[in-house]
Design a protein around this motif. Sequence first.
Motif, mmCIF file in Angstrom:
data_model
loop_
_atom_site.group_PDB
_atom_site.id
_atom_site.type_symbol
_atom_site.label_atom_id
_atom_site.label_comp_id
_atom_site.label_asym_id
_atom_site.label_seq_id
_atom_site.Cartn_x
_atom_site.Cartn_y
_atom_site.Cartn_z
ATOM 1 N N GLY A 14 19.645 -21.610 60.001
ATOM 2 C CA GLY A 14 18.915 -22.246 58.832
ATOM 3 C C GLY A 14 18.107 -23.235 59.264
ATOM 4 N N CYS A 15 17.189 -22.979 60.224
ATOM 5 C CA CYS A 15 15.984 -23.750 60.806
ATOM 6 C C CYS A 15 14.685 -23.518 59.713
ATOM 7 C CB CYS A 15 15.722 -23.641 62.091
ATOM 8 S SG CYS A 15 16.950 -24.042 63.318
ATOM 9 N N ARG A 25 5.838 -26.920 63.781
ATOM 10 C CA ARG A 25 5.300 -25.656 63.530
ATOM 11 C C ARG A 25 6.233 -25.005 62.494
ATOM 12 N NH1 ARG A 25 2.790 -23.941 69.389
ATOM 13 N NH2 ARG A 25 1.918 -25.768 70.012
ATOM 14 N N SER A 26 5.773 -24.051 61.836
ATOM 15 C CA SER A 26 6.771 -22.898 60.990
ATOM 16 C C SER A 26 7.135 -21.930 61.721
ATOM 17 C CB SER A 26 5.832 -22.408 59.776
ATOM 18 O OG SER A 26 4.938 -21.736 60.277
ATOM 19 N N LEU A 27 8.341 -21.339 61.542
ATOM 20 C CA LEU A 27 8.779 -20.435 62.158
ATOM 21 C C LEU A 27 8.145 -19.410 62.339
ATOM 22 C CD1 LEU A 27 12.498 -20.202 60.756
ATOM 23 C CD2 LEU A 27 11.615 -21.419 62.692
ATOM 24 N N SER A 28 6.880 -19.148 61.393
ATOM 25 C CA SER A 28 6.230 -17.930 61.546
ATOM 26 C C SER A 28 5.230 -17.998 62.810
ATOM 27 C CB SER A 28 5.292 -17.620 60.421
ATOM 28 O OG SER A 28 4.429 -18.746 60.101
ATOM 29 N N GLU A 29 5.010 -19.331 63.054
ATOM 30 C CA GLU A 29 4.218 -19.626 64.353
ATOM 31 C C GLU A 29 4.975 -19.627 65.722
ATOM 32 O OE1 GLU A 29 1.226 -22.963 64.002
ATOM 33 O OE2 GLU A 29 2.745 -23.404 62.108
ATOM 34 N N ARG A 48 20.050 -30.838 67.639
ATOM 35 C CA ARG A 48 21.170 -29.927 67.564
ATOM 36 C C ARG A 48 20.722 -28.565 68.310
ATOM 37 N NH1 ARG A 48 24.775 -32.833 65.560
ATOM 38 N NH2 ARG A 48 24.962 -33.590 63.313
ATOM 39 N N ILE A 49 19.469 -28.199 68.042
ATOM 40 C CA ILE A 49 18.917 -26.886 68.605
ATOM 41 C C ILE A 49 17.799 -27.188 69.231
ATOM 42 C CG2 ILE A 49 17.937 -24.829 68.122
ATOM 43 C CD1 ILE A 49 19.624 -24.661 65.635
ATOM 44 N N ARG A 50 17.890 -27.145 70.635
ATOM 45 C CA ARG A 50 16.731 -27.168 71.657
ATOM 46 C C ARG A 50 16.209 -25.817 72.091
ATOM 47 N NH1 ARG A 50 19.995 -31.789 74.715
ATOM 48 N NH2 ARG A 50 20.268 -33.187 73.054
ATOM 49 N N LEU A 51 15.222 -25.803 72.326
ATOM 50 C CA LEU A 51 14.497 -24.688 72.797
ATOM 51 C C LEU A 51 14.135 -24.739 74.361
ATOM 52 C CD1 LEU A 51 11.892 -23.700 70.217
ATOM 53 C CD2 LEU A 51 14.191 -23.039 70.308
ATOM 54 N N ALA A 63 14.327 -27.497 67.211
ATOM 55 C CA ALA A 63 14.293 -27.060 65.662
ATOM 56 C C ALA A 63 15.094 -28.081 64.830
ATOM 57 C CB ALA A 63 15.012 -25.633 65.722
ATOM 58 N N ARG A 64 14.744 -27.862 63.576
ATOM 59 C CA ARG A 64 15.295 -28.576 62.532
ATOM 60 C C ARG A 64 16.242 -27.793 61.452
ATOM 61 N NH1 ARG A 64 12.356 -33.740 61.259
ATOM 62 N NH2 ARG A 64 13.485 -33.649 59.250
ATOM 63 N N ILE A 65 17.634 -28.253 61.263
ATOM 64 C CA ILE A 65 18.334 -27.455 60.470
ATOM 65 C C ILE A 65 18.455 -28.171 59.045
ATOM 66 C CG2 ILE A 65 20.688 -26.766 60.006
ATOM 67 C CD1 ILE A 65 21.225 -26.919 63.102
ATOM 68 N N GLU A 66 18.130 -27.454 58.011
ATOM 69 C CA GLU A 66 18.378 -28.029 56.553
ATOM 70 C C GLU A 66 19.759 -27.901 56.374
ATOM 71 O OE1 GLU A 66 16.562 -26.833 52.270
ATOM 72 O OE2 GLU A 66 15.140 -26.646 54.023
#
Length: 73
Positions: A14-15, A25-29, A48-51, A63-66
């Motif tokens: 759900g990011c 950046r958007s996910l498409s990037e 919560r989510i790290r790359l 990353a951010r979760i909605e």
Amino acid sequence: MSKKKVVDVLDYYGCQEVRIQGESRSLSEVEGATTHETYVCLYDEPPRIRLIDPEINEEIGRARIEVDGACKG
């Protein structure tokens, strides 16, 4: 080893966006990155989510979760 796209994993959780080196950046990037090149790590506490870059074992983005219309760490 199966190579999944990072964007698919983030979408599953759900990011809506990622921050790489402090820039949103958007996910498409991040479309071309795979989980072989960038690890997607889940944590109980924000962020919560790290790359993670597996070569240097360091965080390269978040990353951010909605949740209920609001983005959470």
